[in-house]
Design an enzyme around this catalytic site. Structure first.
Site, mmCIF file in Angstrom:
data_model
loop_
_atom_site.group_PDB
_atom_site.id
_atom_site.type_symbol
_atom_site.label_atom_id
_atom_site.label_comp_id
_atom_site.label_asym_id
_atom_site.label_seq_id
_atom_site.Cartn_x
_atom_site.Cartn_y
_atom_site.Cartn_z
ATOM 1 N N LYS A 196 0.866 -1.181 0.000
ATOM 2 C CA LYS A 196 0.000 0.000 0.000
ATOM 3 C C LYS A 196 0.903 1.232 0.000
ATOM 4 C CE LYS A 196 -3.615 2.322 2.593
ATOM 5 N NZ LYS A 196 -4.603 2.200 3.656
ATOM 6 N N LYS A 249 -2.346 -1.884 -3.650
ATOM 7 C CA LYS A 249 -3.044 -0.643 -3.984
ATOM 8 C C LYS A 249 -2.126 0.562 -3.960
ATOM 9 C CE LYS A 249 -5.582 1.518 -0.337
ATOM 10 N NZ LYS A 249 -6.491 1.419 0.759
#
Ligand code: PBG
Length: 328
Positions: A196, A249
């Site tokens: 992330k 992500k």
């Protein structure tokens, strides 16, 4: 053989031959729809920077679930919006907290219809908007993971199907696994956001859940996009701690990372097509710069082609409908 004996266009001359040789697929079962649930009744606030997405009270979440079911979407991920906040996020660790309540209602109304994933983080529940407990102006790793583990147990008790920690603390998968097992939830999978990045593409999301840090940024825990290798250690670490699948992500600016992760690790990969990626498509469409549906599908196929097995996306409903038409 080379040109003119070899003509690569032979495999593209018509629709049938193109369909025959294409090898990247996208189906509705690959899609995970994000839901923002808030307190109250009969609430449906459109999120300005996420057109078409809403803050929904539980009764309206159930209405949305009906539409999702009709479209064939089976997977959802839940984010809580809480008016109650405290210094540590501990306020989320009980059955009366918004996400456990929503999960119970969804499970009651739609028995076995949805795979319900819960994003586990403290940032919706802290007064300062950071993802954990602050000690000396820094998010304290080891105190934060204790709260995350507690939150996870409550989600498990509420009947969640998958725990998805999104905080980027070290050791959280191990601690959550240990606590889940101790409480009898040995079969409950953990899909951490292993990779992330500290990304500006989360902007609209933070408006949606009111989780922007009041001071500072998240760079001391979320990853540096100028580093191309540390993602491997993050994934390795999470797998060693017991992750069952991983989430990466954002997606679109990180297709190289998805692809390299796919080549190196034999583990299911879920890509998160995040809020800013969605809003850019919506804005481009509104300005009539791009053709929305085609751009959306091209993005989804690019994420699948990079190696993702599933995609968390705000476009999920639109994609499910586009897939039914079978022309994109
Ligand atoms: C919570 C969380 C965030 C997102 C998912 N979980 C925001 C953040 O870390 O700042 C972003 C999702 C999106 O932008 O769509 N930590």
């Amino acid at each position: 053989m080379k040109f003119p004996e070899t003509r690569l266009r032979r495999l593209r001359y018509n629709n049938k031959v193109r369909n025959l040789v294409e090898n990247v697929s996208l189906s509705t079962s690959d899609l995970i729809y994000p839901i923002f649930v808030c307190e109250g009744n009969n609430t449906k606030n459109e999120i300005k920077s996420l057109p078409g997405q809403y803050q929904l009270s539980i009764d309206n979440v159930l209405v949305l679930c009906k539409d999702l079911k009709k479209s064939g979407i089976q997977n959802i991920i839940i984010f809580g919006i809480s008016s109650k906040k405290d210094e540590t996020g501990e306020i989320s660790c009980n059955q009366k907290s918004i996400v456990p309540m929503a999960i119970k209602e969804i499970k009651k109304s739609f028995i076995d219809e949805f795979l319900v994933i819960a994003d586990v983080c403290n940032c919706s529940y802290t007064t300062h908007g950071h993802c954990g407990t602050i000690i000396n102006n820094e998010v304290d790793n080891d105190l934060t993971i204790e709260t995350l583990a507690k939150q996870s147990i409550e989600l498990a008790k509420a009947g969640v199907d998958i725990i998805a920690p999104s905080d980027m603390m070290d050791g959280r998968v191990q601690l959550i696994r240990k606590k889940l097992d101790k409480n009898g939830f040995v079969d409950l999978p953990i899909f951490p956001y292993s990779v992330k990045y500290a990304s500006s593409f989360y902007g609209p999301f933070r408006e949606a859940v009111d989780s922007s840090p009041k001071k500072g940024d998240r760079k001391s825990y979320q990853m540096n996009f100028k580093n191309s290798n540390e993602f491997m250690r993050e994934i390795e670490q999470d797998l060693n701690e017991g992750a069952d699948a991983i989430i990466i992500k954002p997606a679109l600016s990180y297709l190289d990372i998805i692809s390299r992760a796919k080549n190196k690790f034999n583990v299911p990969i879920i890509a998160y097509n995040v809020s800013g990626e969605y809003s850019m498509v919506k804005a481009g469409h509104e300005k009539k710069y791009i053709e929305e549906e085609h751009v959306m599908m091209e993005i989804m196929y690019s994420i699948k082609r990079a190696g993702a097995d599933a995609i968390i996306t705000y476009h999920a409903l639109e994609i499910a409908n586009a897939l039914k038409k079978d022309h994109v």
